[in-house]
Each structure stands twice: as structure tokens, then as C-alpha cells.
Design a protein around this motif. Structure first.
Motif, short mmCIF file in Angstrom:
data_model
loop_
_atom_site.label_atom_id
_atom_site.label_comp_id
_atom_site.label_asym_id
_atom_site.label_seq_id
_atom_site.Cartn_x
_atom_site.Cartn_y
_atom_site.Cartn_z
N SER A 274 0.99 -1.41 -0.09
CA SER A 274 -0.04 0.11 -0.02
C SER A 274 0.92 1.19 0.00
O SER A 274 1.75 1.31 0.49
CB SER A 274 -0.86 0.04 1.29
N ASN A 275 0.30 2.48 -0.63
CA ASN A 275 1.16 3.54 -0.54
C ASN A 275 0.56 4.59 0.42
O ASN A 275 0.77 5.72 0.42
CB ASN A 275 0.89 4.38 -1.90
N GLU A 276 -0.25 4.09 1.16
CA GLU A 276 -1.07 4.96 2.26
C GLU A 276 -0.09 5.62 3.04
O GLU A 276 -0.26 7.08 3.48
CB GLU A 276 -1.95 4.21 3.05
N PHE A 277 0.95 5.24 3.42
CA PHE A 277 2.02 5.91 4.42
C PHE A 277 3.07 6.62 3.72
O PHE A 277 3.82 7.10 4.46
CB PHE A 277 2.58 4.65 5.21
N ARG A 278 3.07 6.51 2.56
CA ARG A 278 3.96 7.33 1.74
C ARG A 278 3.75 8.82 1.61
O ARG A 278 2.50 9.02 1.62
CB ARG A 278 4.43 6.58 0.38
N THR A 279 4.49 9.66 1.41
CA THR A 279 4.29 10.97 1.38
C THR A 279 4.23 11.54 0.05
O THR A 279 4.65 10.97 -0.92
CB THR A 279 5.20 12.01 2.05
N GLY A 280 3.56 12.67 -0.17
CA GLY A 280 3.56 13.30 -1.53
C GLY A 280 2.62 12.99 -2.77
O GLY A 280 2.89 13.31 -3.74
N GLY A 281 1.71 11.75 -2.65
CA GLY A 281 0.79 11.26 -3.50
C GLY A 281 1.60 10.47 -4.35
O GLY A 281 2.67 10.02 -4.19
N PRO A 282 0.64 9.89 -5.32
CA PRO A 282 0.93 8.84 -6.33
C PRO A 282 2.23 9.03 -7.13
O PRO A 282 2.73 8.04 -7.54
CB PRO A 282 -0.25 8.44 -6.95
N VAL A 283 2.57 10.18 -7.52
CA VAL A 283 3.61 10.24 -8.49
C VAL A 283 4.80 10.92 -7.94
O VAL A 283 5.52 11.28 -8.70
CB VAL A 283 2.87 11.26 -9.78
N SER A 410 -2.64 20.71 -2.82
CA SER A 410 -1.60 20.70 -1.78
C SER A 410 -1.18 19.14 -1.35
O SER A 410 -0.27 19.03 -0.69
CB SER A 410 -2.47 21.27 -0.36
N TRP A 411 -1.78 18.22 -1.97
CA TRP A 411 -1.68 16.82 -1.70
C TRP A 411 -0.24 16.49 -2.11
O TRP A 411 0.41 15.62 -1.50
CB TRP A 411 -2.58 16.01 -2.24
N GLN A 412 0.34 17.08 -2.90
CA GLN A 412 1.86 16.77 -3.49
C GLN A 412 2.82 17.21 -2.71
O GLN A 412 3.85 16.68 -2.70
CB GLN A 412 1.89 17.54 -4.79
N ILE A 413 2.50 18.31 -1.50
CA ILE A 413 3.64 18.60 -0.75
C ILE A 413 3.08 18.36 0.88
O ILE A 413 3.52 18.61 1.66
CB ILE A 413 3.88 20.01 -0.61
N GLU A 414 1.78 17.42 0.89
CA GLU A 414 1.47 16.64 2.13
C GLU A 414 2.40 15.87 2.47
O GLU A 414 2.75 14.90 1.94
CB GLU A 414 0.12 16.42 1.95
N ASN A 415 2.90 15.65 3.90
CA ASN A 415 3.94 14.93 4.51
C ASN A 415 3.77 14.15 5.63
O ASN A 415 4.48 13.23 6.10
CB ASN A 415 5.12 15.48 4.34
N LYS A 416 2.63 14.43 6.42
CA LYS A 416 2.35 14.07 7.78
C LYS A 416 1.21 12.92 8.07
O LYS A 416 1.21 12.32 8.90
CB LYS A 416 2.26 15.11 8.84
N GLY A 417 0.42 12.97 7.15
CA GLY A 417 -0.76 12.19 7.33
C GLY A 417 -0.81 11.02 6.25
O GLY A 417 0.27 10.82 5.55
#
Length: 680
Positions: A274-283, A410-417
Motif C-alpha cells: 500500500s502507498n497510504e503511508f508514503r508522502t507526496g501522493g502517487p507520482v 496541496s496533496w503533492q507537498i503533504e507529508n504528515k498524514g
């Protein structure tokens, strides 16, 4: 009219049916998992039980297929025995074989600190014949103000009958703790150098790799990570460039990668279900495996984005997040005649199994959210652009996801959630499942259209909730009809002209795999060699962006009086004709950037030498995408007003100047450019 109405209703009905079918499959899948789990309990009896052996400073877990040894209480992986071999590099120190690490610094004192998250307390969470879960923890104490102000809980799980092990970590900060910046978090394994020679990160990107010693004997290039192999042990590799960033992947594609030992035929694979715990989104792009041999699981970093993606904790902000579990999979050939590439095929199949089983039901930390406590969001996304179609357009293969509340994009620089993404089907329908409870915004972008979408309301996920959003409509930036356009709005520069590398600075893999030749080293200097005297000029109507638009707007190199290489800004031109100009009206220049690094893009219209440009982005970007062989970094979008008195009937020129010189890697990559006429 009635036929149109019926067609729309029928399409809507089919879409709802599709969503119901997907929901049914999720429920069915859960039931199947229960049945499969019961059957597996019977199948497990054919495998040896899991055994835990405690030593003075180590603990070993053996499930009959492999055994793994940890330092106590540090929680470093010191040995993995499988298929008759020790898979890790014995020549390394015990804390430099398999480990978690973080790069951070104090907010008031810049300078990276490297922490391998060594535990101070060891606990056996569970030990029975079917499962062992181990915990290595470190609790932060205010008396030790110089250390990383986080509580650490590293977990490892070994299951009966499983050819591999799972690992996850819970990081926690309590309210009032010191301010810090955190730049990178990952898990790393350094494999036996004498055995693991073949690396695979995708079907196309796999090959025999140089050794660490080959790199040591090579010549370091302008990028410190890049080395020209001058005396490799394998003569086939002589004259090639090796750089770990040539093997990066986007999060959405980074599901399985690793190494193969040709003799004995053995594989070591990092699987991320899963990518749910990675930051910065799918790309968001990051490292995978690279020369060492090294295999990584990157959970967060500033790569391909810059420090804007660093985790900054201020004013005693509390925080907790679970990273993982990831699965470290071990496999081997069943016979001497078996092709070693069957190990890669098998690893991909195992990745699909792990993905299907997500979220796992066996981690024992109460911080890991199980399937029964997660939620679902469904709906449909359409696009409204009346200059393309009078009817709403299906958002085919759009990326749509939930991330922390923020501004558009803002999802592409989101990093804590946590983030949860999917893609719409051919009719624009989507289903996002396994969402951890919390408050989110819903974001999207649609290939073929510029800009970003954000749903107007927050979405609150509770355990077991099912949120149905019906039909959403994205209205992309648009002020008038298209007069001309350059490129494809897909958030990358891949469609533009990408040159061949200099023959002495190439990686053979990307000569064979032509579609990703942007990963070759030194392409920034190829611009000067292709345009030695004058900068790029693109003429609308006769030029072709695939052959006439260089993929990155970079600086030109020259030599000063001392013979040293220096770099100076470049100015590109777009020439176009207008048959008429509507007086006292407004035109719009839409510019989408796929990347920016230490850049300042200035735009002038029909007059090149004005001191003040018509528009400037100001200083933007630190994604370093071109130096790290990427075709995009962060996405930037600009809608620029062009008053009609700036334009002329007949020939016009737009001057694009990247004004920041001195560096070979100061650049912008264009995603798409469009000139729009005034709204009729």
C-alpha cells in the motif's frame, strides 16, 4: 431529447451498478479472506512451527523456510539465512546490514543528523507456533535534548509458512516536544556483494549491476551520486554511468523491486502492498534498489520535491504515524535449469497477493488500523470545459484521492498524514477503499486537462463508513478558446524532445529501453551542444513539439578566460501569427510546469529587452529533477493575463527566459502551454 435522457440515465445506472459490484467484491473478498484464512490454518500445519531463540545480545526467529537474527535491544537485522546462504553482507558492521533510519536536524541548528533508530528496549509481543512479532522501542527523554525527539517502535513479524518477513514502525511525538525538521525515513538492506549481481525494479529496468568496488574505482562526475565506470569487474559495463537516481520510481509504480543471486538462484525483494503511508501522493518519486547491492523502502524524503516536503514540527506539535508493514520476500529457483528471471515473475505475483491482503489482519500494534475499522468513498468525476465539448466530459483514468485538508493541489507537498488514491474507470467512476478514519479533503487531476480539482467539503471517515459522493464536476482553468497549444497536459515533459546522451556518458539500459532515455546522465549539457549558438525557437504551425521543443529549459554552458565551464541563462521563443486581435480584450497564456529547480521564469511578449518582464514566477522550485534523471518534479500552474494591446495582427513572439544562471541544474520543464483568445 428523450433518447438523450434515456442514454444518460442508462449510463448513470451502469455506473451505479459498477460501484455496487465493486462494493460487493470488497465484501466478497473479505468473506473469501476469512475462508482462505481458515484453509490456510490447515495448510500451515504442513510447515514447521515458528521458533524463537533468545541469545545474550541477539534473538533469532526460524520458521523452517528461513531464519533471521536481530541485535538486542537495538533491533538491527544482522543476518538472514535462506536457501543455504547468508543474504546480508557480513563484512559490514552489525548496524549496517538491515536497519531503519531517519535524517533530521534541530530547527534552530541546520545540519543533517543520521539516526539508525537503535532500540533501547526489546519485547516479544507474540511468540507461538504460527507467528512471532518482535518490538524494539526507544522512548525519548527530555534530558537527552540532543537526540531525535520521537518515540520509536520498530516491529518485525515472521509467520509460519511465509517465505519472508514483515516490518513496520510507529513514530510518535508528544505535545510540547522540541522543534525539529525531518527529511528522510526509510528501511535499508545491504546484501551479500558476492552473490547479488542482478537487479530488477520493473519489467524493463533490470540488469547485471556494477559492484560497490567498481564505483570506488570509477570517476565521480558533476553529480556526486554519478560515477563513470572506468575499470569495472564486468568489462561490459566499462564506460557506463552508474547513478542510484537512474532507478527511481513513482510511488504508484513502486510496489516490488530487489535483487537476484545467479548462483544459487535466489531473490531478495522489497514489496510495498500500500502507498497510504508514503508522502507526496502517487507520482512522488523515490529511490528503490541500487548498486551496493542495496534495497530500500523509502517512506518519506525530499527527493524530486525539495525541502518543502520535509516534516517540520513546530510549537510542540504532537504527531503519530504507522509506516508499513512492508514485506521482505525471499524466493529461489526450484531447479538448476530454471531461468533466474522466473524469480522476478514470482516476486510480482507475490506482490499482487500482498496487495490483495491489505490491510493485514496480523499486526498486533493497536496503532495499525485493521480492515473492519476503515471506510469507503465512491462517486463519479466529470469534466466541464465548454470549449472542448458542450456536454460534460468523462474523466477517464483521472487520479483521485484523499489527503489531509489543504489548498487545491496541496496533496503533492503533504507529508504528515495518510493518503488514499485510485484512478477512475472509463466512465469516471471511482471507489477508494480501506481509508483510515479521519478528516480529509478529496483531490483529483485529469490527464488531458490542466490544473487540480478539490471537492468543496471535507470528508469525515469513521470506522465502517461508506460515503457516496454521486457526480462531481471539475472545471479546469479556461478563459477562452484555444488559439494554439504546445505539449500534452499530463504533468510530465515526456512528450518533448529528449536527446541521446553523450556516448561516453550513457547507461546501456536506457539505450535498449528507449522510452525512459530521460534517465541518461548529462542531458542538461546536450542543450548547448544541439543549440551551440542560438536558443530554441518554436514556430506555431510548423514546428513539432516532439522534435523541436527540448524537454528542459536549462542554462547554456560556456568557458571563461580561465578555461572553466560556466553557465548562463537562456531565452526561448514561441513565434505565432494572429489574423485578428480583439481590441480592449484579454487573452490568456496558460503555462503548466512539470518541474522547477532554482528557477525564475520570466515572460515577455513581443519585446525581448524590457527590464521588467510581463510576468515572472519569481524564485521557484528545488526538486532537482533533471540532475536526478526525472521527467517531472512538483507541478506548477500559471494563468497569465495578456492584454490585447500587447499583441499584434500578424507575427508575435513570446520570450521565455529562465533567468537564474550559474548552475547546470537550474531549469524548468514545461508540461503544457496554451494561448487562449478572449471569451466571445
Amino acid at each position: 431529447m428523450k433518447k438523450v435522457w434515456c442514454k444518460r440515465q442508462w449510463s448513470y445506472f451502469l455506473g451505479l451498478l459498477g460501484i455496487f459490484l465493486q462494493l460487493f467484491l470488497i465484501i466478497e473478498c473479505a468473506a473469501t479472506r476469512r475462508i482462505t484464512k481458515n484453509n490456510n490454518q490447515l495448510d500451515l500445519q504442513t510447515y514447521p512451527p515458528v521458533q524463537l531463540l533468545k541469545l545474550k545480545n541477539h534473538v533469532t526467529v526460524d520458521n523452517g523456510l528461513f531464519n533471521i537474527t536481530f541485535s538486542v535491544p537495538g533491533g538491527m537485522v544482522t543476518a538472514i539465512q535462506y536457501n543455504g546462504i547468508n543474504m546480508l553482507e557480513n563484512e559490514n558492521k552489525e548496524n549496517n546490514r538491515g536497519y531503519w533510519d531517519i535524517v533530521w536536524n534541530k530547527a534552530e541548528k541546520p545540519g543533517n543528523i543520521y539516526d539508525k533508530l537503535e532500540g533501547t528496549t526489546f519485547e516479544v509481543i507474540l511468540s507461538d507456533e504460527n507467528q512471532v512479532e518482535l518490538s524494539f522501542t526507544r522512548i525519548w527523554k527530555s534530558l537527552n535534548a540532543s537526540s531525535l525527539s520521537m518515540n520509536i517502535d520498530k516491529r518485525f513479524i515472521i509467520l509460519r509458512g511465509s517465505s519472508g518477513f514483515y516490518s513496520y514502525t510507529i513514530l510518535e511525538r508528544l505535545e510540547g516536544w522540541p522543534d525539529i525538521d525531518v527529511y528522510q525515513g526509510r528501511m535499508a538492506f545491504k546484501l551479500n556483494e558476492n552473490l547479488f549481481l542482478y537487479m530488477a525494479v520493473s519489467d524493463e529496468r533490470q540488469r547485471i549491476m556494477p559492484t560497490a568496488k567498481d564505483r570506488e574505482m570509477g570517476r565521480e562526475l558533476d553529480c556526486k551520486e554519478a560515477v563513470l565506470l572506468t575499470s569495472p569487474s564486468n568489462s561490459f559495463l566499462k564506460g557506463e554511468v552508474d547513478d542510484k537516481y537512474q532507478y527511481s520510481l513513482e510511488n504508484k509504480d513502486n510496489r516490488v523491486h530487489g535483487w537476484i543471486s545467479p548462483n544459487p538462484k535466489t531473490g531478495f525483494w522489497m514489496i510495498t502492498p500500500s502507498n497510504e503511508f508514503r508522502t507526496g501522493g502517487p507520482v512522488k518519486q523515490d529511490l528503490t534498489s541500487h548498486t551496493g547491492p542495496v534495497t530500500l523502502s523509502m517512506f518519506f524524503s525530499t527527493h524530486y520535491a525539495g525541502e518543502i516536503l520535509a516534516l517540520r514540527f513546530r510549537n510542540g506539535e504532537p504527531w503519530k504515524k504507522v509506516f508499513g508493514p512492508v514485506f521482505i520476500y525471499l524466493n529461489s529457483a526450484s531447479s538448476d535449469d530454471e531461468d533466474i528471471l522466473t524469480l522476478w515473475t514470482d516476486a510480482k505475483e507475490q506482490m499482487l497477493i500482498e496487495t490483495e491482503n491489505w490491510p493485514y489482519d496480523f499486526p498486533l500494534s493497536e496503532d495499525f488500523t485493521g480492515a473492519d475499522k476503515r471506510g469507503i468513498v465512491s462517486g463519479r468525476l466529470l469534466v466541464g470545459d465548454s470549449y472542448v465539448s458542450k456536454r460534460l466530459i468523462t474523466a477517464n483514468s483521472a487520479f483521485i484521492g484523499l489527503a489531509a485538508p489543504g489548498d487545491v493541489g496541496s496533496w503533492q507537498i503533504e507529508n504528515k498524514g495518510y493518503q488514499f488514491w485510485t484512478q477512475t474507470d472509463t466512465e469516471g467512476y471511482f471507489l477508494i477503499n480501506n481509508i483510515i478514519p479521519g478528516n480529509y479533503s478529496l483531490y483529483a487531476w485529469v490527464p488531458g486537462f490542466i490544473g487540480d480539482y478539490k471537492y468543496e467539503d471535507y470528508i469525515n471517515i469513521t470506522p465502517g463508513s461508506r460515503t457516496r459522493l454521486h457526480t462531481l464536476v471539475y472545471d479546469p482553468p479556461r478563459n477562452g478558446p484555444t488559439l494554439w497549444e504546445i505539449g500534452i497536459p499530463d504533468r510530465t515533459a515526456a512528450e518533448f524532445f529528449i536527446p541521446n546522451p553523450q556516448p561516453r556518458l550513457q547507461n546501456q539500459l536506457y539505450i535498449e529501453h528507449y522510452a525512459e532515455k530521460f534517465r541518461q546522465y548529462g542531458l542538461w549539457d546536450r542543450y548547448t551542444e544541439i543549440y551551440p549558438n542560438d536558443d530554441l525557437v518554436y514556430t506555431v504551425g510548423s514546428s513539432n513539439y516532439q522534435s523541436d521543443w527540448f524537454f528542459a529549459h536549462v542554462n547554456r554552458y560556456t568557458y571563461n578566460d580561465d578555461g572553466n565551464k560556466t553557465y548562463v541563462p537562456t531565452t526561448w521563443q514561441i513565434g505565432f501569427d494572429l489574423q485578428e486581435v480583439v481590441d480592449s480584450s484579454n487573452y490568456t497564456l496558460q503555462i503548466a510546469l512539470a518541474s522547477a529547480n532554482e528557477a525564475d521564469l520570466q515572460i515577455r511578449i513581443n519585446v525581448q529587452d524590457t527590464d521588467v518582464p510581463h510576468f515572472t514566477t519569481g524564485s521557484i522550485g528545488k526538486d532537482n529533477a533533471i540532475a536526478r534523471h526525472g521527467i517531472h518534479g512538483l507541478y506548477w500552474m500559471y494563468s497569465i493575463d495578456v492584454p490585447s494591446d500587447f499583441l499584434a495582427i500578424g507575427k508575435n513572439i513570446i520570450f521565455l527566459k529562465q533567468s537564474r544562471g550559474s548552475s547546470p541544474w537550474s531549469e524548468v520543464m514545461y508540461d503544457y502551454i496554451r494561448l487562449e483568445g478572449p471569451d466571445p
